[in-house]
Design a protein around this motif. Structure first.
Motif, PDB file in Angstrom:
ATOM      1  N   GLN A 131      42.949  40.258  34.382  1.00 27.01           N
ATOM      2  CA  GLN A 131      42.812  39.879  32.979  1.00 27.01           C
ATOM      3  C   GLN A 131      43.649  40.828  32.138  1.00 27.01           C
ATOM      4  O   GLN A 131      43.639  42.040  32.370  1.00 27.01           O
ATOM      5  CB  GLN A 131      41.358  39.943  32.528  1.00 27.01           C
ATOM      6  N   ARG A 168      44.694  42.408  28.368  1.00 25.93           N
ATOM      7  CA  ARG A 168      44.150  42.670  27.052  1.00 25.93           C
ATOM      8  C   ARG A 168      45.111  43.559  26.275  1.00 25.93           C
ATOM      9  O   ARG A 168      45.996  44.192  26.859  1.00 25.93           O
ATOM     10  CB  ARG A 168      42.765  43.282  27.116  1.00 25.93           C
ATOM     11  N   GLN A 213      48.137  31.108  26.109  1.00 27.90           N
ATOM     12  CA  GLN A 213      47.258  32.258  26.285  1.00 27.90           C
ATOM     13  C   GLN A 213      47.224  33.016  24.951  1.00 27.90           C
ATOM     14  O   GLN A 213      48.277  33.344  24.409  1.00 27.90           O
ATOM     15  CB  GLN A 213      47.861  33.121  27.396  1.00 27.90           C
TER      16      GLN A 213
END
Length: 146
Positions: A26, A28, A97
């Protein structure tokens, strides 16, 4: 510098999460700062048509900035930034995204002054239809409905 444009530096990091036997990466936003010192610099541009969305974001308990970073499932490549949740939702509808981060206080102050200079977005008022428009014709009382 334009009153509606600010450079924002963005640094991304990948975090690997383990879910049972599978690992998932993931991404960030690790750092978001004013200026163009970071590995990726995007221009945050305010638009007159998004003033209501900016106000909505600023009145939230934690205002945010949204970064478009390519298509979902791919390594992110940031290419746009916005303070409008409406624009970010449109990106997500297009399978993009979207990463988000807390909005720095300096950006909040800049947006407030932008809204003060250009005014709040006008409230949209719906026009009344003419009397009877859009209503079904009434049947005479003595005829049964078909």
């Amino acid at each position: 510098m334009s009153d509606n444009l600010r450079p924002i530096s963005i640094t991304l990091i990948a975090e690997t999460k383990q879910v049972k036997r599978f690992s998932l990466t993931q991404w960030r936003i690790a750092e978001l700062a004013l200026g163009d010192q970071g590995p990726v610099t995007l221009q945050l541009q305010l638009s007159m048509t998004e003033r209501a969305a900016y106000r909505f974001n600023l009145t939230a308990s934690a205002p945010r900035l949204f970064v478009r970073a390519g298509f979902t499932g791919q390594t992110p490549h940031p290419d746009a930034i916005t303070a409008s949740q409406d624009v970010a939702a449109g990106w997500m509808d297009g399978e993009q995204q979207v990463l988000e981060a807390l909005m720095p206080m300096a950006i909040q102050v800049w947006m407030e002054s932008y809204l003060a200079r250009h005014g709040e977005a006008p409230v949209e008022v719906r026009k009344k239809k003419r009397k009877g428009a859009g209503r079904a014709k009434e049947m005479p009382a003595n005829e049964p409905p078909r």
